[in-house]
Motif scaffolding. Structure first.
Motif, PDB file in Angstrom:
ATOM      1  N   MET A 112       0.851  -1.192   0.000  1.00 10.26           N
ATOM      2  CA  MET A 112       0.000   0.000   0.000  1.00 10.26           C
ATOM      3  C   MET A 112       0.886   1.241   0.000  1.00 10.26           C
ATOM      4  O   MET A 112       2.092   1.167   0.267  1.00 10.26           O
ATOM      5  CB  MET A 112      -0.915  -0.008   1.232  1.00 10.26           C
ATOM      6  N   MET A 209      -2.673   4.736   5.414  1.00 13.97           N
ATOM      7  CA  MET A 209      -2.505   3.652   4.443  1.00 13.97           C
ATOM      8  C   MET A 209      -3.516   3.829   3.318  1.00 13.97           C
ATOM      9  O   MET A 209      -4.712   3.997   3.569  1.00 13.97           O
ATOM     10  CB  MET A 209      -2.725   2.291   5.110  1.00 13.97           C
ATOM     11  N   GLU A 210      -3.020   3.752   2.080  1.00 15.85           N
ATOM     12  CA  GLU A 210      -3.901   3.928   0.931  1.00 15.85           C
ATOM     13  C   GLU A 210      -3.676   2.813  -0.097  1.00 15.85           C
ATOM     14  O   GLU A 210      -2.568   2.671  -0.616  1.00 15.85           O
ATOM     15  CB  GLU A 210      -3.650   5.285   0.270  1.00 15.85           C
ATOM     16  N   PRO A 211      -4.718   2.027  -0.393  1.00 13.28           N
ATOM     17  CA  PRO A 211      -4.580   1.017  -1.458  1.00 13.28           C
ATOM     18  C   PRO A 211      -4.730   1.668  -2.824  1.00 13.28           C
ATOM     19  O   PRO A 211      -5.434   2.677  -2.969  1.00 13.28           O
ATOM     20  CB  PRO A 211      -5.748   0.072  -1.178  1.00 13.28           C
ATOM     21  N   ASP A 264      -6.398  -4.644   6.102  1.00 12.37           N
ATOM     22  CA  ASP A 264      -6.334  -4.221   4.707  1.00 12.37           C
ATOM     23  C   ASP A 264      -5.119  -4.724   3.964  1.00 12.37           C
ATOM     24  O   ASP A 264      -4.949  -4.416   2.782  1.00 12.37           O
ATOM     25  CB  ASP A 264      -6.367  -2.690   4.625  1.00 12.37           C
ATOM     26  N   SER A 265      -4.237  -5.489   4.652  1.00 16.66           N
ATOM     27  CA  SER A 265      -2.984  -5.834   3.983  1.00 16.66           C
ATOM     28  C   SER A 265      -2.571  -7.299   4.055  1.00 16.66           C
ATOM     29  O   SER A 265      -1.728  -7.738   3.273  1.00 16.66           O
ATOM     30  CB  SER A 265      -1.847  -4.984   4.571  1.00 16.66           C
TER      31      SER A 265
END
Length: 269
Positions: A112, A209-211, A264-265
């Motif tokens: 990310m 955090m940004e996908p 998310d990761s």
């Protein structure tokens, strides 16, 4: 005659079991490792963390002698490419590495965009990051998250706003000092490095955090080198595959990290 046949069958079964129990690798297995969040923790001369714990379990079950050595990440990858490393862990699956060894998946993960939250406009794609030329980006040499990642890093390099560092903690220090604005990696790597280095304590709570679609979910796990003898590779592959199916790696992540860091990761295989 029936008793004699039964005894013969029992002896044959015992022979097979004994052979299986004594199965081990024909030579020492070279496993160079580098500091990699909680996946691999270097504490002085001691190597520990999620993957070393797994490999010690594999060594115990197979009788194989797995020998760790500590090297920078870029050298670890170079040794695998040159056939001087029998194991590469942890590793994302890539077409190039598939030519060099056999991949055994352990978990699913994704890289990310990670930055210190400053109220800036969100980043939603690689093109968005490339267009925001005021943002300086730091990455770790030897990390590989696929073709889109490589293309993005190459373009950032051409733009003259890329820092390439030897390990994750060096990137964390750049973010903490405001010398870099964004990094690209798995959030657990950053969280693990921050937890171990007092110089950046408190940074985790500031991170965003940004996908982005160019960095999708991918398998992560272990590569077994083609330099291994087929019998040795088969022994290790079976043991690692069983560990992957048992979610031992995911359980290791849950021991080291809060669930919100993983959501998310990282997810099970």
């Amino acid at each position: 005659m029936r008793l004699r046949g039964l005894l013969a069958a029992c002896l044959a079964a015992q022979t097979v079991l004994a052979a299986q129990a004594s199965a081990s690798c024909s030579r020492a297995i070279a496993a160079p490792v580098s500091s990699n969040g909680a996946s691999v923790i270097i504490d002085g001369e001691h190597v520990k963390g999620i993957y070393p714990d797994l490999l010690r379990t594999v060594a115990s079950k197979t009788g194989c002698n797995i020998v760790f050595s500590v090297v920078p990440r870029a050298r670890q990858v170079a040794m695998f490419k040159a056939g001087k490393a029998d194991l590469l862990v942890p590793a994302s699956r890539t077409p190039e590495r598939d030519q060099l060894g056999t991949f055994v998946p352990m978990i699913n993960h994704r890289a990310m965009l990670i930055s210190v939250a400053t109220g800036r406009a969100p980043l939603t794609s690689a093109q968005d990051l490339l267009a925001r030329k005021e943002l300086r980006v730091a990455v770790v040499r030897g990390f590989d998250y696929g073709e889109h990642y490589a293309a993005l890093v190459n373009e950032l390099q051409k733009q003259g706003r890329l820092f390439v560092e030897v390990d994750v903690i060096a990137v964390a220090r750049l973010l903490n000092a405001g010398s870099a604005d964004v990094t690209i990696m798995g959030p657990t790597l950053m969280a693990g490095a921050i937890r171990r280095d007092p110089r950046v304590h408190g940074l985790q709570e500031k991170l965003k955090m940004e996908p982005i679609p160019e960095l999708p979910w991918r398998h992560s796990g272990a590569y077994l080198s083609n330099a291994l003898k087929p019998d040795d590779q088969a022994i290790l592959r079976e043991a690692l595959d069983k560990a992957g199916k048992s979610n031992q790696i995911m359980e290791g992540y849950l021991r080291y990290f809060r669930a919100d860091v993983l959501t998310d990761s990282v997810r099970p295989r």
